[in-house]
Design a protein around this motif. Structure first.
Motif, PDB file in Angstrom:
ATOM      1  N   PHE A 116      -0.062  -2.564   4.349  1.00  0.00           N
ATOM      2  CA  PHE A 116       0.000  -4.012   4.173  1.00  0.00           C
ATOM      3  C   PHE A 116       0.582  -4.334   2.808  1.00  0.00           C
ATOM      4  CE2 PHE A 116      -4.291  -2.449   3.231  1.00  0.00           C
ATOM      5  CZ  PHE A 116      -4.434  -2.825   1.911  1.00  0.00           C
TER       6      PHE A 116
ATOM      7  N   ILE B  45      -1.779  -7.734   7.785  1.00  0.00           N
ATOM      8  CA  ILE B  45      -2.986  -7.181   8.399  1.00  0.00           C
ATOM      9  C   ILE B  45      -3.304  -7.907   9.704  1.00  0.00           C
ATOM     10  CG2 ILE B  45      -5.474  -6.847   8.130  1.00  0.00           C
ATOM     11  CD1 ILE B  45      -5.045  -6.414   5.181  1.00  0.00           C
ATOM     12  N   LEU B  46      -3.370  -9.226   9.624  1.00  0.00           N
ATOM     13  CA  LEU B  46      -3.732  -9.999  10.806  1.00  0.00           C
ATOM     14  C   LEU B  46      -2.481 -10.553  11.500  1.00  0.00           C
ATOM     15  CD1 LEU B  46      -6.726 -12.114   9.443  1.00  0.00           C
ATOM     16  CD2 LEU B  46      -6.826 -10.009  10.787  1.00  0.00           C
TER      17      LEU B  46
ATOM     18  N   ALA C 234      -0.927  -0.107  11.221  1.00  0.00           N
ATOM     19  CA  ALA C 234      -2.166  -0.834  10.906  1.00  0.00           C
ATOM     20  C   ALA C 234      -2.700  -0.572   9.501  1.00  0.00           C
ATOM     21  CB  ALA C 234      -3.232  -0.499  11.929  1.00  0.00           C
ATOM     22  N   ASP C 235      -2.444   0.598   8.948  1.00  0.00           N
ATOM     23  CA  ASP C 235      -3.034   0.901   7.644  1.00  0.00           C
ATOM     24  C   ASP C 235      -2.125   0.533   6.472  1.00  0.00           C
ATOM     25  OD1 ASP C 235      -1.235   2.861   8.267  1.00  0.00           O
ATOM     26  OD2 ASP C 235      -2.373   4.483   7.360  1.00  0.00           O
TER      27      ASP C 235
ATOM     28  N   GLY D 180      -4.966 -10.926  -1.820  1.00  0.00           N
ATOM     29  CA  GLY D 180      -5.287  -9.533  -2.131  1.00  0.00           C
ATOM     30  C   GLY D 180      -4.779  -9.010  -3.462  1.00  0.00           C
TER      31      GLY D 180
ATOM     32  N   GLU E 127      -4.286 -19.024   6.271  1.00  0.00           N
ATOM     33  CA  GLU E 127      -4.819 -20.365   6.513  1.00  0.00           C
ATOM     34  C   GLU E 127      -4.291 -21.366   5.488  1.00  0.00           C
ATOM     35  OE1 GLU E 127      -8.979 -19.602   6.488  1.00  0.00           O
ATOM     36  OE2 GLU E 127      -8.780 -18.395   8.306  1.00  0.00           O
TER      37      GLU E 127
ATOM     38  N   LYS F 200      -7.624 -15.822  -2.309  1.00  0.00           N
ATOM     39  CA  LYS F 200      -8.324 -16.615  -1.298  1.00  0.00           C
ATOM     40  C   LYS F 200      -7.964 -16.147   0.099  1.00  0.00           C
ATOM     41  CE  LYS F 200      -9.386 -21.227  -2.719  1.00  0.00           C
ATOM     42  NZ  LYS F 200      -9.022 -22.609  -2.416  1.00  0.00           N
ATOM     43  N   ALA F 201      -7.050 -15.192   0.179  1.00  0.00           N
ATOM     44  CA  ALA F 201      -6.591 -14.767   1.500  1.00  0.00           C
ATOM     45  C   ALA F 201      -6.451 -13.252   1.536  1.00  0.00           C
ATOM     46  CB  ALA F 201      -5.250 -15.416   1.812  1.00  0.00           C
ATOM     47  N   LEU F 202      -6.356 -12.736   2.745  1.00  0.00           N
ATOM     48  CA  LEU F 202      -6.098 -11.312   2.935  1.00  0.00           C
ATOM     49  C   LEU F 202      -4.655 -11.004   2.561  1.00  0.00           C
ATOM     50  CD1 LEU F 202      -7.793 -10.903   6.389  1.00  0.00           C
ATOM     51  CD2 LEU F 202      -8.334  -9.516   4.399  1.00  0.00           C
ATOM     52  N   PRO F 203      -4.376  -9.749   2.249  1.00  0.00           N
ATOM     53  CA  PRO F 203      -2.978  -9.365   2.053  1.00  0.00           C
ATOM     54  C   PRO F 203      -2.166  -9.643   3.334  1.00  0.00           C
ATOM     55  CG  PRO F 203      -4.443  -7.623   1.295  1.00  0.00           C
ATOM     56  CD  PRO F 203      -5.298  -8.628   1.996  1.00  0.00           C
TER      57      PRO F 203
ATOM     58  N   THR G 277       0.861  -1.184   0.000  1.00  0.00           N
ATOM     59  CA  THR G 277       0.000   0.000   0.000  1.00  0.00           C
ATOM     60  C   THR G 277       0.891   1.225   0.000  1.00  0.00           C
ATOM     61  OG1 THR G 277      -0.138  -0.391   2.358  1.00  0.00           O
ATOM     62  CG2 THR G 277      -2.139  -0.702   1.086  1.00  0.00           C
TER      63      THR G 277
END
Lengths: 101, 560
Positions: free
Chosen positions: B243, B288-289, B240-241, B264, B294, B282-285, B196
């Motif tokens: 990724f 982030i978490l 936090a913002d 992402g 998974e 299928k997953a988040l960037p 980002t």
């Protein structure tokens, strides 16, 4: 290009309405929309029905709000995303972090 | 400075100004004014219009030329009151005018006003100087950071001549990243990522990503562990913002499958003989978490050879034309099918993108990578390499492992299992070959032995898909069984020897049943057949390979 806020449901829901391009130039306005909120909010509702565009820095702003909401045990929902905006949210898989209505 | 050819006027005005606390310079005409001006810079100039020699207008013009943008107020003293003359005063570069004979109160007010304007100018000027200094400092730092960045990121990539690249940075610094590395078995791993934001912030994240990617790939760490480590690092490092969206692709040396993870990024496009397949995120960037990606977000796609994979950053899809329309809306959907029929996708994509964008200013980094899947990507380890071999006669080792039930799907790499025991020290040139042999034999033991899958299934395109679907299904349902692996290292006079033994709990293979593997071993494999390549590869690397009668035990001998 504007950001408006209104409080609903006796202060339990804070609605943030975004018009036009949602990008880095909205950073301060978006943060101000929730920063000064006092009292317990149960839900932050982001209304994107008037948003024409959303970029990755806007995704970052949503993550910052999510972080704050997490501290307060509140949930963050997004509603009204147009297909273009929805595509960006979907590519980033944000449906797993936010309730997309 | 008072410029007036009448001495009386100069004295009169001078007296007033001195009383107000000014120090005055006197000039009797334009030439004298210019001479004084070049030696002592006055703070404010009073200028008569009508003078012998060069007049007030011309003197003002010349002073302005010398000042070159710096501000000194010039006030015209004029007996003329027609509009035309007053306009000329301003046009010549004057800032104000006072009619003669002057009123004392007005004169003081005008001076105060001019001083205010002058102060404002000076303030602006100092800010401007500071800004341009900061700007040039930032430019220097960006350039420096870019040099470090491209060194860390670009110079270690492999197989670049076999891949098709498109990279266009929107800023000095690119927030997009392409990393490639060979795995210990000679296979290729690729990471295409998009941070980002652009510029420095993105590059700061890119450095640890590159370090982790290269270090863990060299050790053969598997995809999910690498992703977990990248995620952990970015989650701790970035606010936090921020990724990183990413596609991770691993292609093992035997080219039998493609492992793809998309977090992402826009869909990855795979062109096969059957047509175009899209692999959506299928997953988040990453970053982030706190939790790692998974397990089921990693896709395993069987390959038959000749496939081409196209990875893109969202800068491609969101590139705008002159009417602010996105590439994905105007062109891309129609283009996709056309790309599938082309020899190479990238040139057609670049052409369409250029047509679309015209001369618009690029607002995001644009990255696309085309991977033609084939042996060009693979860096097979040498079969016999004599240097670095451990000194002969310095001990031997014997290692074994039995994996049962739910652990069956989780065979780690050789490096992962034996590296920390230091058993591989001195065997470095052979690790790649051993990785291939063990992973192929293990795959056979698991798929044909324990799971009872029949390779012949893979001979039709439908069956090929079915085979891998079935494999995943059986593993997920909770399989019962064991695979026993044994490795024996013996140094010999001029090299070494590793015996690899595997035994599975399956019923074994009858020679007639699908012809695999016993029969297959004594045949030249059919190049067009989509299966049986694994065992051929093993045979080409080993001195010998023997299955027992029952077909559930194998011993391969690797010697150098």
């Amino acid at each position: 290009m504007s950001i408006e806020r209104r409080v609903e449901d006796n202060g339990k829901r804070l609605v943030i309405v975004i018009q036009g391009r949602f990008d880095f130039s909205q950073h301060k306005a978006f943060r101000d929309a929730y920063k000064e909120q006092t009292g317990k909010v149960h839900e932050y509702l982001i209304d994107l029905s008037g948003a024409s565009y959303l970029d990755s820095s806007a995704l970052g702003m949503l993550l910052l709000l999510r972080e704050r909401a997490g501290d307060e045990n509140a949930k963050v929902s997004i509603k009204g995303a147009t297909s273009e905006v929805r595509r960006v949210l979907d590519i980033a898989n944000f449906g797993r972090l936010f309730t997309i209505l | 400075m008072i410029v007036d050819d009448e001495a009386t006027n100069r004295r009169l005005l001078g007296a007033v100004l001195v009383r107000e606390g000014f120090h005055c310079l006197h000039a009797a005409d334009g030439e004298e004014a210019l001479a004084i001006f070049t030696q002592q810079t006055p703070d404010i100039i009073f200028m008569d219009v009508m003078m012998p020699g060069i007049d007030g207008y011309e003197t003002t013009r010349r002073i302005r030329e010398v000042l070159c943008g710096r501000f000194i107020p010039i006030i015209f003293l004029t007996a003329l009151s027609d509009e035309q003359s007053l306009v000329r005063c301003i046009e010549a570069g004057g800032d104000d005018f006072i009619s003669k004979p002057f009123n004392l109160a007005i004169l003081k007010a005008r001076i105060a006003s001019m001083e205010r304007v002058r102060d404002l100018y000076r303030h602006l000027e100092s800010q401007h100087v500071e800004l341009s200094q900061r700007y040039s400092r930032e430019q220097q730092e960006q350039a420096l950071a870019e040099r470090i960045f491209s060194h860390v990121v670009g110079t270690r990539n492999v197989a670049v001549e076999s891949l098709g690249f498109l990279q266009r940075a929107a800023d000095t610094f690119c927030g997009d990243l392409i990393l490639t590395a060979h795995l210990p078995d000679g296979g290729l791993r690729i990471l295409v990522a998009d941070f980002t934001g652009h510029g420095l912030a993105a590059a700061i994240g890119a450095m640890p990503v590159a370090e982790i990617f290269h270090a863990m790939s060299a050790k053969g760490v598997d995809d999910l562990l690498l992703l977990a480590e990248l995620n952990r690092k970015l989650h701790t490092l970035l606010p936090a913002d921020r990724f990183m969206a990413a596609c991770l692709v691993s292609i093992p040396a035997d080219l039998h499958e493609l492992r793809l993870w998309n977090g992402g990024m826009p869909p990855a496009l795979l062109v096969t003989a059957q047509g175009l397949q899209e692999f959506h995120a299928k997953a988040l960037p990453l970053g982030i978490l706190a939790e790692p990606p998974e397990k089921d977000s990693l896709m395993q796609i069987p390959l038959k050879g000749g496939e081409r994979l196209l990875l893109m950053s969202d800068g491609v899809l969101e590139a705008v034309d002159a009417q602010e329309r996105l590439f994905v809306d105007t062109t891309f959907d129609g283009l996709k099918q056309a790309l599938a029929s082309k020899e190479a996708m990238l040139p057609a994509l670049i052409h369409a993108l250029d047509q679309h964008c015209g001369h618009t200013v690029q607002s995001d980094d644009i990255t696309a990578l085309e991977i033609p899947i084939g042996t060009d990507l693979i860096n097979l380890p040498e079969k016999h390499e004599r240097h670095h071999a451990p000194p002969p006669g310095q001990g031997s080792w014997h290692w074994s492992l039995e994996l049962c039930d739910s652990y069956l799907g989780a065979m780690s790499s050789l490096q992962g299992a034996l590296g920390s025991l230091k058993l591989l020290d001195g065997l470095e040139p052979h690790i790649g070959a051993l990785e291939i042999i063990i992973s192929e034999l293990y795959t056979n033991a698991l798929e044909h032995g324990v799971l009872g899958l029949d390779s012949a299934m893979k001979s039709t395109s439908n069956g090929f898909e079915l085979y891998y679907t079935e494999r995943a299904k059986r593993l997920q349902q909770g399989v019962k069984g064991c695979v026993f692996i044994e490795l024996i290292y013996e140094p010999v006079a001029a090299g070494g020897c590793v015996k690899i033994r595997l035994r599975d709990s399956g019923p074994g293979f009858a020679v007639t049943q699908g012809g695999f593997p016993a029969q297959n071993l004594n045949q030249t494999p059919d190049a067009k057949r989509p299966w049986g390549r694994g065992i051929t590869l093993v045979r080409s690397l080993c001195e010998s390979i023997h299955y027992n009668q029952q077909g559930n035990e194998v011993e391969a001998v690797y010697r150098w």
